[in-house]
Design a protein around this motif. Sequence first.
Motif, PDB file in Angstrom:
ATOM      1  N   GLU A 251     -34.589 -28.300  76.049  1.00  0.00           N
ATOM      2  CA  GLU A 251     -34.751 -28.695  74.644  1.00  0.00           C
ATOM      3  C   GLU A 251     -33.774 -29.794  74.236  1.00  0.00           C
ATOM      4  O   GLU A 251     -33.988 -30.451  73.230  1.00  0.00           O
ATOM      5  N   VAL A 252     -32.686 -29.950  75.010  1.00  0.00           N
ATOM      6  CA  VAL A 252     -31.674 -30.935  74.625  1.00  0.00           C
ATOM      7  C   VAL A 252     -32.275 -32.334  74.526  1.00  0.00           C
ATOM      8  O   VAL A 252     -31.897 -33.119  73.659  1.00  0.00           O
TER       9      VAL A 252
ATOM     10  N   TRP B 235     -36.924 -38.065  70.397  1.00  0.00           N
ATOM     11  CA  TRP B 235     -37.621 -38.223  69.118  1.00  0.00           C
ATOM     12  C   TRP B 235     -37.036 -39.413  68.341  1.00  0.00           C
ATOM     13  O   TRP B 235     -37.758 -40.285  67.868  1.00  0.00           O
TER      14      TRP B 235
ATOM     15  N   ARG C  75     -36.963 -44.663  66.166  1.00  0.00           N
ATOM     16  CA  ARG C  75     -36.157 -45.801  65.723  1.00  0.00           C
ATOM     17  C   ARG C  75     -36.428 -47.059  66.535  1.00  0.00           C
ATOM     18  O   ARG C  75     -36.453 -48.163  66.005  1.00  0.00           O
TER      19      ARG C  75
ATOM     20  N   ILE D   3     -43.233 -37.534  66.449  1.00  0.00           N
ATOM     21  CA  ILE D   3     -43.300 -36.127  66.034  1.00  0.00           C
ATOM     22  C   ILE D   3     -44.287 -35.377  66.912  1.00  0.00           C
ATOM     23  O   ILE D   3     -44.094 -34.203  67.227  1.00  0.00           O
TER      24      ILE D   3
ATOM     25  N   LEU E 219     -43.416 -31.913  68.772  1.00  0.00           N
ATOM     26  CA  LEU E 219     -44.115 -30.664  68.477  1.00  0.00           C
ATOM     27  C   LEU E 219     -44.858 -30.135  69.705  1.00  0.00           C
ATOM     28  O   LEU E 219     -44.813 -28.936  69.991  1.00  0.00           O
TER      29      LEU E 219
ATOM     30  N   ALA F 283     -42.249 -28.827  72.071  1.00  0.00           N
ATOM     31  CA  ALA F 283     -41.636 -27.599  71.558  1.00  0.00           C
ATOM     32  C   ALA F 283     -42.596 -26.421  71.713  1.00  0.00           C
ATOM     33  O   ALA F 283     -42.169 -25.311  72.030  1.00  0.00           O
TER      34      ALA F 283
ATOM     35  N   SER G 252     -41.621 -23.235  73.824  1.00  0.00           N
ATOM     36  CA  SER G 252     -41.592 -21.904  73.201  1.00  0.00           C
ATOM     37  C   SER G 252     -42.414 -20.913  74.018  1.00  0.00           C
ATOM     38  O   SER G 252     -42.005 -19.758  74.183  1.00  0.00           O
TER      39      SER G 252
ATOM     40  N   LEU H  96     -30.766 -28.566  62.324  1.00  0.00           N
ATOM     41  CA  LEU H  96     -31.183 -28.241  63.694  1.00  0.00           C
ATOM     42  C   LEU H  96     -30.894 -26.778  64.016  1.00  0.00           C
ATOM     43  O   LEU H  96     -31.619 -26.154  64.803  1.00  0.00           O
TER      44      LEU H  96
ATOM     45  N   GLY I 240     -33.640 -24.479  65.279  1.00  0.00           N
ATOM     46  CA  GLY I 240     -33.469 -23.914  66.616  1.00  0.00           C
ATOM     47  C   GLY I 240     -33.590 -24.953  67.713  1.00  0.00           C
ATOM     48  O   GLY I 240     -34.265 -24.740  68.715  1.00  0.00           O
ATOM     49  N   LEU I 241     -32.976 -26.110  67.494  1.00  0.00           N
ATOM     50  CA  LEU I 241     -33.032 -27.168  68.500  1.00  0.00           C
ATOM     51  C   LEU I 241     -31.616 -27.579  68.890  1.00  0.00           C
ATOM     52  O   LEU I 241     -30.739 -27.621  68.030  1.00  0.00           O
ATOM     53  N   PRO I 242     -31.355 -27.881  70.183  1.00  0.00           N
ATOM     54  CA  PRO I 242     -30.064 -28.456  70.526  1.00  0.00           C
ATOM     55  C   PRO I 242     -29.947 -29.828  69.861  1.00  0.00           C
ATOM     56  O   PRO I 242     -30.969 -30.439  69.612  1.00  0.00           O
TER      57      PRO I 242
ATOM     58  N   ILE J  65     -42.170 -21.368  65.471  1.00  0.00           N
ATOM     59  CA  ILE J  65     -41.073 -22.218  65.974  1.00  0.00           C
ATOM     60  C   ILE J  65     -41.479 -23.676  65.806  1.00  0.00           C
ATOM     61  O   ILE J  65     -40.718 -24.516  65.319  1.00  0.00           O
ATOM     62  N   VAL J  66     -42.727 -23.976  66.195  1.00  0.00           N
ATOM     63  CA  VAL J  66     -43.183 -25.368  66.171  1.00  0.00           C
ATOM     64  C   VAL J  66     -43.292 -25.870  64.723  1.00  0.00           C
ATOM     65  O   VAL J  66     -42.801 -26.955  64.393  1.00  0.00           O
TER      66      VAL J  66
ATOM     67  N   ILE K 158     -39.904 -26.484  63.263  1.00  0.00           N
ATOM     68  CA  ILE K 158     -39.310 -27.743  63.725  1.00  0.00           C
ATOM     69  C   ILE K 158     -39.845 -28.903  62.893  1.00  0.00           C
ATOM     70  O   ILE K 158     -39.098 -29.788  62.466  1.00  0.00           O
ATOM     71  N   ALA K 159     -41.152 -28.865  62.614  1.00  0.00           N
ATOM     72  CA  ALA K 159     -41.737 -29.940  61.799  1.00  0.00           C
ATOM     73  C   ALA K 159     -41.094 -29.963  60.411  1.00  0.00           C
ATOM     74  O   ALA K 159     -40.824 -31.040  59.867  1.00  0.00           O
TER      75      ALA K 159
ATOM     76  N   LEU L 279     -37.368 -31.346  60.822  1.00  0.00           N
ATOM     77  CA  LEU L 279     -37.315 -32.732  61.281  1.00  0.00           C
ATOM     78  C   LEU L 279     -37.818 -33.680  60.203  1.00  0.00           C
ATOM     79  O   LEU L 279     -37.411 -34.837  60.149  1.00  0.00           O
TER      80      LEU L 279
ATOM     81  N   LEU M  53     -34.802 -34.455  58.376  1.00  0.00           N
ATOM     82  CA  LEU M  53     -33.901 -35.245  59.211  1.00  0.00           C
ATOM     83  C   LEU M  53     -34.414 -36.673  59.379  1.00  0.00           C
ATOM     84  O   LEU M  53     -33.633 -37.626  59.509  1.00  0.00           O
ATOM     85  N   LEU M  54     -35.735 -36.804  59.364  1.00  0.00           N
ATOM     86  CA  LEU M  54     -36.355 -38.120  59.501  1.00  0.00           C
ATOM     87  C   LEU M  54     -35.870 -39.058  58.401  1.00  0.00           C
ATOM     88  O   LEU M  54     -35.567 -40.227  58.641  1.00  0.00           O
TER      89      LEU M  54
ATOM     90  N   ILE N  42     -32.257 -40.274  59.123  1.00  0.00           N
ATOM     91  CA  ILE N  42     -32.033 -41.296  60.160  1.00  0.00           C
ATOM     92  C   ILE N  42     -32.874 -42.530  59.924  1.00  0.00           C
ATOM     93  O   ILE N  42     -32.804 -43.474  60.687  1.00  0.00           O
TER      94      ILE N  42
END
Lengths: 509, 499
Positions: free
Chosen positions: A134-135, A141, A146, A161, A165, A168, A172, B401, B405-407, B439-440, B443-444, B447, B450-451, B454
């Motif tokens: 996952e790192v 992304w 960017r 995205i 997704l 992920a 999962s 994050l 649940g993301l690194p 989970i998925v 994340i959406a 993010l 977060l979008l 950044i």
Amino acid sequence: MGLILTALLLPALVGSVLILGAHRLPARAAGGLALLASAGALVATIAAIGTGARIAREWIPELGFTWIFFSDQISAPLLLLTAGITLLVVVHGLRHRPAGGPAGLYFGLILLIDCGALATFWTGDLIVFFIAFEVVLVPMWVLIHRFGDAHDPGARREAAIRFVLFTALGSSLMLAGILTLVSASDSSAMGSILSSGLSSDTQMVAAGLLVLGLAVKVPIFPLHSWLPPAHTIAPTGGSVLLAAILLKMGTYGLIRLPMALTPDGFARVAPVLAMFGVVGIVWGALVCLVERDLKRLIAYSSVAHMGFVALALGTNSALGLQAALVANVAHGLISALLFFVVGGLKERWGSVDLGQLRPALRETWPALGFALMVGLAGSLALPGLASFWGEFLAITAAWQPPPSPAGLPAAGGLLEQVGWFAYVPPGPVSAGLLRGLAVLAALGAVLAAAYSLRVARLVWMGDPAPRDRDGDATGTELFVIVVLVVAIVVLGLLPYLVYPGSSVMVAGL
Amino acid sequence: MTPNLVTIDWLVLAPVLAPALGALVVLLADALAPRARGAHLVIALMALGAGLGALPYAVTTATPARTLCLTGPQARCFYESGPWGLGLQALALGGALLVLLMLGPGTRHLDRAQRGGPAVTVALVLTATAGAVMVPAARDLPAWLVAIELATLPAVALVALSRGRGAEGGALALLMVALTSFAFLAVGVSLWLLATGDATFATDTLRTAFDDPARHRALLLAILFLLAGLGFKLSAVPFHMWTPQAFVVADEPVAAFLATVSKAAALGAAIVMLAPLIALNAADDPRAQSIRLVLGVLAVASMTLGNVVALRADDPVRLLAWSTIAQAGWVLLPLAMLTPTAVSASVAYLLAYAVGTLAVFAVAAAVHSASEGAGERSLTAYAGLARRSPLLALVLGLGLLTLAGLPPAVIGVVAKVVALQPVVAAGQWWLVAAAVVNIVVGIAVYLRWLLVVIRPGEAAGATRVPVRLDPGLRVALALLASALLVLSLAPGLLIGFVR
């Protein structure tokens, strides 16, 4: 032990520093730091593999999670590939950095991806494998979002995205499979799961979840739909990392988790995997025959090539495993070369639409043209190049009926040491099905020749045109190209460099 | 010498007594020296610090630490705090400390001060915290019920005293919910008393009631009523509607209080109530099937609805409100397995969630100026934050994050792993499938925020000057950032704490 940590921490630390200080660091300093870090990681990786470094300690004892890092014959080539390709991407970025943000951010993201991929290949613990897996998500992304194709911000956001997704969702599902194994054996170390004697039902459930989850990452048809937009939109360096490294994490996971840890379960899932792999081979090749965007075409050819890896693994035989390992590394090198060249062409032309008439590449920019031809030759699996062995062995493995357990010597002989784990050859899978798949895969290889030659005709050949010395490959690009071409040819001539066992098998043919 | 009826170990009780005494001292100080406005915060921080400092004593004395024990042959204790209880108490005390730092009542820099003055704010926070610390340790029905209300009602007042427009409306919604849930809890408690004939949450009387077919039904009904009442406090769907209403009108730190300290109390209450059942091996008992099912449905409904609505929210606090609902589902998910491991998994998840949420709220308090109230906040305020203030963006990124649940927020990943493990181990595949999808979607959700952070473009919001950070907020941000970093490097600290 320290060497592994150096290889992992150096890119992580330098990457974080670069990202945090992105707006203060001048581009040259950022590039220099990134070069040092990625070169340091490569040196430390080589040294760690050479000395057989190993880390084994507890991480979260309450849950049975461990820090186990080691390398073996399966992971070592991929570790070297990861560290090497990252170094090339950094070198390439010194001169050809995409617009979209400060240099520190670009290089920092690349280094974080490096760290995640290396950790994935180093670890011997399932939970750490999942986390490392996952790192790479968030850095990739940001990289696509960017630094991707500047023409269409909407497409960039969508591709980025979608990549996150889909991946992920896959990881999962993989996590559910991993937790099945961890719950059944009270530890997440691969070694202790292997020795815990899982029941057949547990193996079946875990193998199903693991294969399904990893199939998204590989990707295997029909779960591949995230790949073409991501590869097309990503900047050159990002496409290279995606194709050469991130896809390998999926196939490596297939080998390391379901195949090694749940052999009984995998034996039952394997024919399905092989089938979808072959569908991917043919589907990818058919799309490539009509695709107009060259970058997207290369992306679809990746789907086809990963289909060969899936077929090889799906045969669930020792030969298939070797084919998958060789094909993995070969595809890493060839897709990297192709994306470097095509990315360079896109930079120069603005688009890589094959419908547009352009002067012949062999006349105007012969160096880039040569590199493209090597890449295409590799893509059609020309004997003498790295990719030949993977695809040839994959088809061979599917054609040869797998030895039935009764035909093999007594139980002791069943265990064949593959790396550090005992790999048990499975019971008979439907030999007829596999033969049919072998024929289809061979057909896919023919189609690969057709689309490769189509691209060569459209881009490389053409009317005589004046040579454009200034526009041809820059020194940086030449360096990257030469390194990759040499690696592809050397691996084509001496495939057992990647996997010592394969020389034995090839000699036995 | 006459034997005491009850033995008391004051030091074990200190985590509850310290904030309660702190509230008294603050009110006294306000009455005696109304001008010493800066002292309230100091007293409160000392009280909460003393409470936190007393927790290790409880850890070292015994597991679980007990006091208020009846003497005699049937020695029963009314105060008991095991590993998971200590985790929740630490969360309540630490969360309140951070919320107070963010609110900074009485400090000169602040224009965030609530209506009603610093003494009232501090006293309310401390009282609610005392209740929240008491809940996970309460073992008898009346104290449990009183502690739950003690944790709730001051929070209603905190919402009412917020500066934003419509604060009274939000507080009213919260109050209505508090009353309704109290009604559910009261009915549940009386049914429990009827079924077990015991005014404590004890395993032996529960077993008798559980095995008696006549009383079994009353007991199930009691548990369902209690779960419904606690569903309101936990913001579990379908008892969630107050959450966005109250969050958007409350000051950001007060919303953070509702999202963390109040949740610690709610989860503590649920575990106290379910613990005797879990001790009965309810995990494999077909007669407890309905309870597992109800909990599972609550979990799935909460995480799904919360995530889907959060995907559409533009007000960051509204987004966080729906995220809280979704995360409540994640907290309930392992609990639905009714195993001892599931309890610690649930608490560990809540702890990780709370750290992440507090970090996000702290950044929100810094980014949204005091003039922005309900209906004026928008995600666009975060455009280009990574360029304007990389450190704020770092804390926000780590917080979001963690929730996703993301690194690199490894603590969030480990929390998700820990929450999912009991479910996979129990083979509840429909719950696993729902969790994987969520989970998925989750994340959406994060993010998407977060979008904006950044995004390279210089949007309209990017031109505004960086916000001047109040010292308290700075300290809170620094504490939360280091907590997230340390926990991401060594998640075992948190996991080991609650096992």
